[in-house]
Design a protein around this motif. Structure first.
Motif, mmCIF file in Angstrom:
data_model
loop_
_atom_site.group_PDB
_atom_site.id
_atom_site.type_symbol
_atom_site.label_atom_id
_atom_site.label_comp_id
_atom_site.label_asym_id
_atom_site.label_seq_id
_atom_site.Cartn_x
_atom_site.Cartn_y
_atom_site.Cartn_z
ATOM 1 N N VAL A 119 -34.794 38.280 2.114
ATOM 2 C CA VAL A 119 -35.585 37.769 3.242
ATOM 3 C C VAL A 119 -36.819 38.628 3.468
ATOM 4 O O VAL A 119 -37.912 38.125 3.743
ATOM 5 N N GLU A 120 -36.668 39.932 3.295
ATOM 6 C CA GLU A 120 -37.746 40.855 3.645
ATOM 7 C C GLU A 120 -38.872 40.860 2.620
ATOM 8 O O GLU A 120 -40.052 40.901 2.983
ATOM 9 N N GLU A 121 -38.486 40.797 1.349
ATOM 10 C CA GLU A 121 -39.536 40.896 0.333
ATOM 11 C C GLU A 121 -39.238 40.102 -0.937
ATOM 12 O O GLU A 121 -39.969 40.180 -1.910
ATOM 13 N N GLY A 122 -38.153 39.313 -0.906
ATOM 14 C CA GLY A 122 -37.756 38.585 -2.093
ATOM 15 C C GLY A 122 -38.062 37.106 -2.015
ATOM 16 O O GLY A 122 -38.975 36.646 -1.306
ATOM 17 N N GLU A 123 -37.229 36.321 -2.716
ATOM 18 C CA GLU A 123 -37.508 34.890 -2.857
ATOM 19 C C GLU A 123 -37.339 34.102 -1.567
ATOM 20 O O GLU A 123 -37.829 32.968 -1.461
ATOM 21 N N ASP A 124 -36.633 34.659 -0.560
ATOM 22 C CA ASP A 124 -36.458 33.939 0.707
ATOM 23 C C ASP A 124 -37.599 34.172 1.690
ATOM 24 O O ASP A 124 -37.685 33.495 2.723
ATOM 25 N N PHE A 125 -38.472 35.128 1.398
ATOM 26 C CA PHE A 125 -39.533 35.454 2.359
ATOM 27 C C PHE A 125 -40.459 34.268 2.605
ATOM 28 O O PHE A 125 -40.891 34.024 3.739
ATOM 29 N N CYS A 126 -40.744 33.510 1.583
ATOM 30 C CA CYS A 126 -41.651 32.372 1.740
ATOM 31 C C CYS A 126 -41.085 31.307 2.680
ATOM 32 O O CYS A 126 -41.828 30.508 3.248
ATOM 33 N N LYS A 127 -39.760 31.298 2.862
ATOM 34 C CA LYS A 127 -39.130 30.312 3.731
ATOM 35 C C LYS A 127 -39.348 30.635 5.219
ATOM 36 O O LYS A 127 -39.286 29.734 6.062
ATOM 37 N N VAL A 128 -39.571 31.932 5.511
ATOM 38 C CA VAL A 128 -39.662 32.344 6.922
ATOM 39 C C VAL A 128 -40.901 33.181 7.209
ATOM 40 O O VAL A 128 -40.987 33.845 8.240
ATOM 41 N N GLN A 129 -41.875 33.155 6.326
ATOM 42 C CA GLN A 129 -43.065 33.992 6.534
ATOM 43 C C GLN A 129 -43.871 33.561 7.761
ATOM 44 O O GLN A 129 -44.669 34.333 8.286
ATOM 45 N N HIS A 130 -43.637 32.345 8.233
ATOM 46 C CA HIS A 130 -44.352 31.849 9.411
ATOM 47 C C HIS A 130 -43.695 32.281 10.725
ATOM 48 O O HIS A 130 -44.248 32.027 11.800
ATOM 49 N N VAL A 131 -42.543 32.922 10.644
ATOM 50 C CA VAL A 131 -41.802 33.296 11.851
ATOM 51 C C VAL A 131 -42.385 34.593 12.421
ATOM 52 O O VAL A 131 -42.419 35.625 11.720
ATOM 53 N N PRO A 132 -42.832 34.600 13.687
ATOM 54 C CA PRO A 132 -43.481 35.790 14.255
ATOM 55 C C PRO A 132 -42.574 37.011 14.335
ATOM 56 O O PRO A 132 -43.019 38.140 14.158
ATOM 57 N N SER A 133 -41.293 36.794 14.616
ATOM 58 C CA SER A 133 -40.392 37.941 14.829
ATOM 59 C C SER A 133 -39.161 37.801 13.933
ATOM 60 O O SER A 133 -38.380 36.865 14.078
ATOM 61 N N ILE A 134 -39.013 38.753 12.985
ATOM 62 C CA ILE A 134 -37.827 38.810 12.128
ATOM 63 C C ILE A 134 -37.168 40.171 12.355
ATOM 64 O O ILE A 134 -37.793 41.215 12.143
ATOM 65 N N ILE A 135 -35.921 40.142 12.826
ATOM 66 C CA ILE A 135 -35.218 41.366 13.216
ATOM 67 C C ILE A 135 -34.029 41.585 12.289
ATOM 68 O O ILE A 135 -33.225 40.675 12.069
ATOM 69 N N PHE A 136 -33.924 42.805 11.767
ATOM 70 C CA PHE A 136 -32.772 43.184 10.949
ATOM 71 C C PHE A 136 -31.998 44.278 11.672
ATOM 72 O O PHE A 136 -32.583 45.237 12.176
ATOM 73 N N GLN A 137 -30.673 44.137 11.710
ATOM 74 C CA GLN A 137 -29.824 45.169 12.300
ATOM 75 C C GLN A 137 -28.585 45.368 11.434
ATOM 76 O O GLN A 137 -27.931 44.396 11.035
ATOM 77 N N ASN A 138 -28.276 46.643 11.141
ATOM 78 C CA ASN A 138 -27.043 47.008 10.431
ATOM 79 C C ASN A 138 -26.887 46.249 9.116
ATOM 80 O O ASN A 138 -25.828 45.698 8.823
ATOM 81 N N CYS A 139 -27.954 46.200 8.351
ATOM 82 C CA CYS A 139 -27.889 45.494 7.067
ATOM 83 C C CYS A 139 -28.006 46.458 5.890
ATOM 84 O O CYS A 139 -28.376 46.063 4.786
ATOM 85 N N GLU A 140 -27.691 47.723 6.102
ATOM 86 C CA GLU A 140 -27.865 48.722 5.051
ATOM 87 C C GLU A 140 -26.622 48.882 4.202
ATOM 88 O O GLU A 140 -26.672 49.393 3.093
ATOM 89 N N GLY A 141 -25.459 48.435 4.727
ATOM 90 C CA GLY A 141 -24.204 48.654 4.000
ATOM 91 C C GLY A 141 -24.015 47.650 2.886
ATOM 92 O O GLY A 141 -24.717 46.664 2.773
#
Length: 947
Positions: A925-947
């Motif tokens: 979502v952040e920098e791969g193939e899904d980014f183009c699907k949501v690049q128009h979204v003003p606010s994208i929040i990630f939490q606890n996705c490091e594991g």
């Protein structure tokens, strides 16, 4: 002025009069008493309308309320005397005791008491008649007090405030709306509580270069509570440089016409500062009636409803409190006037004190300015700063803080009569306390603050609806701060009071002797005050300190026992796990504590016979069991035992004596059993409006509830301890929460042949929680088919498959499914619910692998939450689906491979929150193939996705 007590007394007396007119000798005394109270009510209305602020009148208002309470108590005493004889409600008690009364004793007693009260009222009436309030000027003692204070606050737009912080974004936003010629908005409003900086912001906008360049003319008028129409129009004409001597003599209608024409022909900005209500706007509106105009009007107000009233396309801007960093920046400018000088360094200790003191201002600029000004005069004396720090609140409320107090008090002065006791009631709650709206409304109704007469109004509103409107009005007036709203209806669910507004509330409540706030430090004073009507216990004390037999409400916000006793209980509990534990010592100590707890209960139940409200907020240890003596409090309207911990699971059968109860919360705890036993006596409480059963009742509990036809709220109902057929008679039910098994007796497999379960057209919220086996889908389908009006559905039970959508209410706006373990994709059913705005699928709501949203799916859906759907691997969304979606949350769906491609077509999506998802999913979502699907979204929040 608070005349809710008089209204409440008149209501009770009116009810009694209807019943006793056939009884010789009593009706005359009752009517005489009612007549005197009606005169007092009229007096208070006139005095309030004239804004009378006479010291004698203020004192007499407190006496009026006490006399009204006494009058009501006489009637209540009469009911108490015959309570042992009654078999029905209060009304039936009087009818069926006629023969008993003819013996003379009780009849003579009530006549005597009424005559005593009436004599006292007549003395006070004669005193009040010496003050002709209809002829007194505003504020009673001539042009003083609030009139002068309002004039002293008159702002001058050319005088700029040097000490301003944190307004840049506010200015930018408002200026963009003002200069937007394509906007249909003609009226803008800056709203917020007193002292927040509304006028300061308006001044900044008034002199902002982009505004000055955009508008041909600018005008400023100060409105205030005392709205003088002609003067305001003349001030505007003067600023526009078109006021002539002839204008000053022309009729006011011509003046309005001239101003309206000028605003239509020219591009002007008019600022109306400090406008208080819609009535003031309506009186000024003739001058702003031009339809085709490029002129705009900017209001500052404490009342949010004005802008929508003035312009259906109006723009409301709510000014917020300063954050801590902004507060400290403003404080430094004032308290350390040399802080901007080169090389200046703030003393470390003074900085520490200042940082702590500024917190007491709670982000209110006016409070910060006043506190900073006080400290600036004491600089650089550290001793003086320490003194202010130790008494910071008193400094904000003393003579030097008079401006702050007066500014905030104006909001109270502007309240209509019916809202004042509602506002004063908020003084019960501790500082920073988040108040439940439902609970407060029930307390207002139980205390008679919302009069039952309003239930019979033209709109046919019940008291709770009226009270809800009052709460909303307090929010619209910026006197409370909304913290949570209902997801589906947007009604207020909880709120808080700004610390300084609460100080005003406490001050007014103390001045009017509205209530007594008790703790261990002042409890001894209660023993010498015999006329206390309301006590709010913020810190626990020995209840035996209260000596007032006429106490009406008792609210506890701390544990049941005083602190030192609670510590003993903790020590005893720990001792049980100690190797040297002595059972004999432990049992003796427990016995001593139990005796003290029984003493507290018995004192309340035997000495406060007029108690209407008994509410425990913090719970805690409450003894072995609830004593049977609770049945003596026959006048209780509100009883909450929530979270109180008892040794025994059995509640006393004497609860059935409490037939005036309107709200009853039995969600108790116990030390040995998970379940509680409720005796089958609740059916006697036919006035009940809100009933909260224990979370779990034992198998001996079987309750008949079919007589509770006034019930609006029923929580923790189940078919194991109650009868499903009783729901049919609850035609006023609004909220139904089923916890535990729900099975329909004698169920016919052909749905149409089963009688309807719910016949209330008011039911708006339905919740089902059942972790005791699977819920029969047929029973759920039949239940939903009879709930035509629900807007909220929460289903937390294994059901495997959903009923077809056409069995559900077309009004459903919010659906939450949890632990349903649906095997088939629920989307084809849910997407057809026409008004659905919020959907939450949580914790194994669906155990399948694929979900699919068609192109026509969820036409009005605004928020979607997918949480802990452990088996979901693929989610597809077609183009055209969810065209209104604004918020999407995906949490802990560990098998989900990617975002659906269809999200790229949802232009309305404002926020995407991804929480506790695999890092590979986040990276896509952040920098791969899904980014183009949501690049128009003003606010994208990630939490606890490091594991």
């Amino acid at each position: 002025m608070d005349f809710s007590a008089v209204s409440s007394a008149l209501k009770v007396i009116g009810e009694l009069t209807q019943e006793v007119t056939s009884l010789w000798g009593v009706d005359e005394q009752v009517e005489r008493l009612a007549s005197e109270l009606r005169w007092m009510q009229s007096f208070l209305k006139v005095a309030d309308a004239r804004k009378v602020d006479h010291e004698v009148i203020r004192t007499r208002v407190v006496e009026i309320r006490e006399l009204a309470y006494d009058a009501e108590d006489v009637i209540e005493m009469f009911a108490l005397k015959v309570a042992s004889k009654r078999k029905g409600g209060f009304s039936n008690c009087i009818k069926r005791s006629a023969c008993f009364l003819k013996e003379g004793y009780l009849l003579h007693q009530i006549k005597s008491e009424i005559e005593k009260i009436t004599a006292r009222i007549e003395v006070l009436t004669r005193q009040l008649k010496t003050y002709d309030v209809s002829k007194l000027g505003v504020d009673g003692e001539g042009p003083s007090s609030s009139t002068e204070r309002r004039e002293a606050r008159r702002p001058f737009p050319h005088v700029m405030d040097d000490n301003v912080v944190g307004l840049d974004k506010d200015i930018e936003k408002l200026v963009s709306v003002l200069v937007d010629e394509g906007s249909e908005c003609k009226v803008l409003s800056i709203c917020g509580m007193g002292g927040l900086g509304k006028t300061t912001l308006a001044k900044k906008i008034y002199r902002q270069s982009q505004v000055v360049g955009h508008f041909e003319n600018l005008a400023w008028a100060f409105v205030s509570q005392n709205c003088q129409i002609r003067k305001i129009w003349e001030d505007i004409l003067s600023d526009l440089n078109i006021l002539t001597e002839v204008d000053k003599k022309m009729k006011v209608e011509k003046l309005a016409e001239k101003l309206s024409s000028f605003l239509e022909e020219n591009k002007c900005l008019v600022i109306l500062d400090d406008i208080w209500n819609t009535k003031a706007w309506d009186s000024l509106k003739p001058a702003f009636s031009a339809r085709e105009t490029k002129s705009k009007i900017l209001l500052t107000s404490r009342n949010k409803e004005i802008v929508a009233h003035a312009d259906k396309n109006g723009f409301l801007y709510e000014l917020q409190e300063l954050d801590y960093n902004q507060s400290w920046e403003l404080f430094q400018k004032i308290a350390f006037p040399q802080s901007n000088s080169p090389g200046y360094k703030i003393d470390a200790k003074m900085k520490e004190l200042g940082e702590d003191m500024v917190k007491h201002c709670a982000g209110l600029p006016l409070a910060i300015i006043i506190l900073g000004g006080i400290l600036a005069t004491k600089y650089p004396s550290l001793t003086e700063w320490l003194r202010v720090s130790a008494n910071v609140k008193s400094y904000l409320n003393n003579d030097k803080g008079e401006v702050l107090r007066d500014v905030l008090a104006l909001s109270y002065d502007d309240l209509p009569l019916y809202l004042r006791p509602c506002f004063l009631y908020l003084s019960h709650f501790p500082e920073d306390y988040e108040i439940s709206a439902d609970r407060l409304i029930q307390l207002w109704v139980a205390e008679g603050i919302v009069s039952s007469k309003q239930e019979e109004g033209d709109e046919g509103q019940i008291a709770e609806d009226v009270a809800e409107g009052y709460l909303l009005e307090l929010a619209e007036r910026c006197m409370i701060q909304v913290r949570e709203r209902d997801i589906a209806t947007l009604k207020i669910r909880s709120f808080q009071m700004h610390d300084l507004m609460r100080d005003v509330c406490l001050s007014k409540a103390k001045q009017q002797k509205f209530l007594y706030i008790a703790d261990q430090s002042n409890a001894c004073q209660l023993s010498s005050i015999g006329r206390v009507r309301r006590v709010s216990a913020h810190k626990l004390f020995w209840i035996q300190c209260i000596k007032s037999p006429h106490l009406r409400s008792l609210l506890f916000f701390d544990t049941f026992l005083p602190g030192e006793e609670m510590e003993k209980e903790k020590v005893l509990t720990m001792a049980r796990h100690d190797e040297s534990f002595n059972p004999l010592v432990w049992f003796i100590a427990i016995g001593v504590l139990g005796t003290k707890l029984r003493g507290i209960w018995k004192y309340m139940f035997n000495n406060f016979n007029f108690l209407r409200v008994l509410d425990y907020e913090r719970g805690g240890a409450a003894g072995c069991k609830l004593p049977n003596d609770i049945g003596k409090l026959i006048h209780l309207r509100f009883l909450s035992l929530r979270d109180l911990t008892f040794g025994s699971s059995k509640l006393p059968s004497s609860l059935g004596n409490l037939r005036c109860l309107q709200s009853l919360d039995l969600r108790i705890k116990n030390t040995r059993f998970k379940s509680a036993h409720v005796p089958n006596v609740l059916w006697r409480m036919q006035q009940l409006r809100h009933l909260y059963l224990p979370v779990e009742c034992n198998r001996k509990t079987k309750l008949k509830l079919g007589t509770l036809r006034n019930l609006q709220t029923l929580v923790n109902f189940n078919t194991k301890n109650c009868y499903v057929k009783d729901l049919i008679y609850m035609t006023n039910i609004r909220e139904l929460k089923i916890r535990g098994p729900f099975n329909i007796e004698d169920f016919n497999t052909e749905l149409g042949k089963n009688p309807p379960i719910v016949q209330s057209k008011y039911l708006h919220s339905l919740s089902i929680i059942n972790h005791e086996g699977r819920l029969d889908p047929r029973h759920l389908t039949h239940l939903l088919s009879s709930c035509d009006s629900i807007s909220t559905l929460r289903l937390d039970a294994e059901i495997r498959r959903l009923p077809e959508y056409h069995y559900s209410s077309s009004n459903l706006a919010y659906i939450k499914l949890r632990w349903c373990k649906l095997e088939g994709d629920p989307i084809p059913t849910l997407e057809k619910v026409p008004c659905l705005r919020i959907l939450e699928l949580h914790e194994e709501a669906f155990i399948g692998k694929e979900m699919f949203c068609s192109g026509q799916a969820f036409a009005k859906l605004e928020s979607l939450s997918l949480k802990e759907l452990d088996f979901l691997e693929e989610w597809k969304v077609s183009e055209g689906a969810m065209p209104c979606l604004r918020r999407l949350e995906i949490q802990d769906c560990s098998q989900l491979k990617e975002l659906p491609d269809g999200l790229r077509f949802i232009a309305t999506l404002q926020e995407l929150k991804i929480e506790s998802m695999p890092k590979t999913f986040k990276d896509k979502v952040e920098e791969g193939e899904d980014f183009c699907k949501v690049q128009h979204v003003p606010s994208i929040i990630f939490q606890n996705c490091e594991g």
